[in-house]
Design a protein around this motif. Structure first.
Motif, mmCIF file in Angstrom:
data_model
loop_
_atom_site.group_PDB
_atom_site.id
_atom_site.type_symbol
_atom_site.label_atom_id
_atom_site.label_comp_id
_atom_site.label_asym_id
_atom_site.label_seq_id
_atom_site.Cartn_x
_atom_site.Cartn_y
_atom_site.Cartn_z
ATOM 1 N N LYS A 110 32.157 37.820 32.739
ATOM 2 C CA LYS A 110 31.902 39.278 33.044
ATOM 3 C C LYS A 110 31.437 39.343 34.407
ATOM 4 O O LYS A 110 32.005 40.257 35.149
ATOM 5 C CB LYS A 110 30.830 39.970 32.133
ATOM 6 N N VAL A 111 30.676 38.423 34.809
ATOM 7 C CA VAL A 111 30.380 38.497 36.408
ATOM 8 C C VAL A 111 31.548 38.159 37.297
ATOM 9 O O VAL A 111 31.729 38.664 38.473
ATOM 10 C CB VAL A 111 29.243 37.300 36.640
ATOM 11 N N ARG A 112 32.344 37.122 36.831
ATOM 12 C CA ARG A 112 33.427 36.904 37.718
ATOM 13 C C ARG A 112 34.386 37.974 37.776
ATOM 14 O O ARG A 112 34.982 38.340 39.011
ATOM 15 C CB ARG A 112 33.985 35.630 37.161
ATOM 16 N N GLU A 113 34.558 38.651 36.738
ATOM 17 C CA GLU A 113 35.628 39.703 36.748
ATOM 18 C C GLU A 113 35.079 41.090 37.233
ATOM 19 O O GLU A 113 35.718 41.885 37.797
ATOM 20 C CB GLU A 113 36.248 40.144 35.199
ATOM 21 N N THR A 114 33.776 41.155 37.313
ATOM 22 C CA THR A 114 33.055 42.483 37.904
ATOM 23 C C THR A 114 32.876 42.302 39.236
ATOM 24 O O THR A 114 33.350 43.274 40.164
ATOM 25 C CB THR A 114 31.771 42.644 37.179
ATOM 26 N N ILE A 115 32.454 41.162 39.728
ATOM 27 C CA ILE A 115 32.297 41.107 41.254
ATOM 28 C C ILE A 115 33.313 40.779 41.865
ATOM 29 O O ILE A 115 33.600 41.096 43.135
ATOM 30 C CB ILE A 115 31.044 39.924 41.293
ATOM 31 N N SER A 116 34.241 40.003 41.425
ATOM 32 C CA SER A 116 35.410 39.439 42.222
ATOM 33 C C SER A 116 36.637 39.562 41.426
ATOM 34 O O SER A 116 37.283 38.748 40.945
ATOM 35 C CB SER A 116 35.404 37.835 42.537
ATOM 36 N N PRO A 117 37.182 40.984 40.848
ATOM 37 C CA PRO A 117 38.354 41.119 40.086
ATOM 38 C C PRO A 117 39.634 40.433 40.815
ATOM 39 O O PRO A 117 39.738 40.786 42.203
ATOM 40 C CB PRO A 117 38.153 42.705 39.917
ATOM 41 N N GLY A 118 40.374 39.725 39.939
ATOM 42 C CA GLY A 118 41.916 39.440 40.529
ATOM 43 C C GLY A 118 41.623 37.947 41.278
ATOM 44 O O GLY A 118 42.711 37.665 41.623
ATOM 45 N N VAL A 119 40.407 37.492 41.599
ATOM 46 C CA VAL A 119 40.192 36.330 42.344
ATOM 47 C C VAL A 119 40.279 35.138 41.552
ATOM 48 O O VAL A 119 39.563 35.191 40.528
ATOM 49 C CB VAL A 119 38.984 36.553 43.094
ATOM 50 N N SER A 120 41.340 34.052 42.042
ATOM 51 C CA SER A 120 41.334 32.752 41.334
ATOM 52 C C SER A 120 40.188 31.870 41.587
ATOM 53 O O SER A 120 40.040 31.694 43.027
ATOM 54 C CB SER A 120 42.677 32.447 41.423
#
Length: 511
Positions: A110-120
């Motif tokens: 959730k943190v990864r997708e919320t703060i940096s959406p679309g980032v690999s």
């Protein structure tokens, strides 16, 4: 800055003059830390039992300022109290059993997708990989040491270094390409990561400290100009946490596993740059402010960005505690195509940093006074463990969210006492006046302490024989500043008193 609190002043007669001597403390104030006894006191239902609403009435009947002065010339301590008494607007105070809460895979996602959406993300441990060229230089350096040395024992040591480095050279890469190390975005057992590749420098280091821990360490490729790192750990010895950092000037390096307290940077005052700590001056040759990470956003707008993130992440159990404009000096690594490195230069950026604390039914959970620490020998084994206070920290500049720390979250496991019996505030003041000087004796010189607020909050105290569990209890925090005889001013909690049994809390012990 703190919500849902009524600020109620308290009037106390000036019970001691500046030249008076401090009374000797009662023995039970220092030694009475039996949890079973404390819970029995909290469960007291006798006719003379005092509850929170009684304390509110007591405070309201004396609606001014708590004032007193205490001193001990022999111990070199002066205490001046001119404090507002801050109490929460609630019906009762309770006692809860708590434990360390794991960082879930769901929350990491959730943190990864919320703060940096679309980032690999890629494997952040590659920042610890050393290339063949660097190892070759280390081998040559040890050979030169041998040529210049006449001490046989040192020569043997240098030779062992060479042998280890030669083994590392055989498996080291020529170059490090981030795209060659994709991450599965999952939290993994340190033991498993180490066993699958014992030559991995990062996981070998992690394994040497806490093999039972679980970690996730990810980094972006920086192609969009933002170097992001996301680190999470579940570590019963050093704390559970999640840390996200983003800069335009290199990758934040996770060089420690110990969970730090909330604010670790320097509040910006009138100075153009912060005063450098001695250890920073020793390690760095220059210091400058990044000019490519501007801060033109207003504090109120930045606070709105931080509040929205808290909502988006579902962290509704936390409330805003404090914040402001800070200097931050991130520990970053640069990549020159061959390897990651620290260039020895200290750089700063300006950020807004906002701290959020847990709110339990209208009462703040505040452990900023300290953390439980075990650091020493237990029979034949050296034990070091740390359980820091819980906090959420959000950092904002013109790029948006550039920092997020989810530190030492707790799980509320059980309500032990629904409506707790507590000490009257008159009793608490008496304990404070007996103990504040003794608990603040400086190692050398003298100290002058000014207490400007007294706050009734919840705080986590640890069970004596269990490092991983604790109890939330109501605590009186006496806050202010201390000034050494050399003029150094420190803002801190001067004394914490358990509101149930009146014991003084030793934050290093955790109770």
């Amino acid at each position: 800055m703190k919500k849902k609190k009524a600020i109620v002043p308290m009037l106390t007669v000036m019970c001691m003059s500046l030249t008076a001597c401090v009374k000797s403390p009662q023995e039970d104030i220092v030694q009475n830390k039996d949890f079973d006894v404390m819970i029995e006191e909290a469960e007291n239902t006798e006719e003379d039992a005092i509850y929170y609403d009684d304390v509110v009435e007591e405070v309201n009947e004396n609606a001014q300022i708590y004032q007193t002065e205490l001193t001990d010339a022999t111990l070199g301590v002066e205490v001046y109290v001119d404090a507002e008494v801050i109490i929460p607007e609630v019906d009762k105070l309770s006692v809860y059993r708590v434990s360390q809460k794991d960082i879930s895979q769901e929350f990491i996602d959730k943190v990864r997708e919320t703060i940096s959406p679309g980032v690999s993300y890629y494997d952040g441990s590659i920042m610890s990989i050393t290339t063949k060229d660097v190892i070759a230089m280390d081998i040559q350096f040890n050979k030169e040491l041998i040529e210049e040395c006449n001490d046989e024992s040192l020569i043997e040591e240098y030779q062992r270094n060479i042998e280890e480095l030669e083994q590392q050279y055989e498996v080291a890469p020529e170059r490090i390409e981030i795209l060659d190390y994709p991450s599965d975005n999952l939290i993994h057992s340190v033991e498993e990561k180490y066993n699958s590749n014992p030559n991995d420098a990062y996981y070998s280091w992690q394994h040497s400290l806490t093999p039972s821990a679980k970690v996730f360490y990810g980094m972006s490729d920086g192609a969009d100009g933002h170097c992001r790192t996301l680190y999470a750990q579940n570590n019963c010895d050093y704390g559970n946490c999640l840390r996200y950092e983003s800069t335009r000037n290199g990758y934040a390096f996770t060089s420690v596993v110990v969970v730090e307290d909330g604010i670790t940077d320097e509040l910006k005052g009138d100075n153009e740059l912060p005063v450098l700590q001695d250890w920073l001056v020793a390690d760095c040759t220059t210091a400058s402010l990044y000019d490519n990470e501007p801060l033109s956003i207003s504090e109120s707008d930045a606070r709105g960005v931080a509040d929205k993130l808290m909502t988006d992440l579902g962290l509704s159990e936390y409330e805003y505690y404090d914040g402001g404009l800070y200097f931050e000096h991130p520990d970053v690594r640069f990549k020159d195509g061959e390897t990651f490195y620290f260039d020895g230069t200290l750089r700063y950026r300006e950020i807004y940093e906002f701290v959020y604390m847990r709110n339990m039914d209208g009462v703040l959970v505040d452990n900023t006074a300290g953390a439980k620490l075990t650091d020493g020998w237990a029979e034949d084994t050296y034990v070091k463990k740390l359980w820091s206070g819980e906090a959420v920290v959000v950092c904002v500049n013109d790029d948006g969210i550039v920092g997020f720390k989810y530190l030492s979250p707790i799980s509320i496991d059980e309500t032990i006492v629904e409506k707790a019996s507590i000490k009257s505030f008159d009793e608490v003041k008496e304990i404070f006046e007996q103990m504040v000087v003794i608990e603040n004796v400086p190692e050398d010189g003298g100290v002058s302490i000014e207490v400007d607020s007294v706050e009734l909050v919840y705080a986590r105290i640890s069970e004596k024989d269990s490092f991983d569990t604790g109890i939330l209890v109501p605590v009186w925090n006496f806050k202010g500043t201390s000034t050494s005889e050399y003029g150094m001013v420190t803002e801190r909690t001067v004394l914490s008193i358990n509101a149930i049994d009146g014991s003084v809390i030793d934050w290093e012990l955790g109770y």
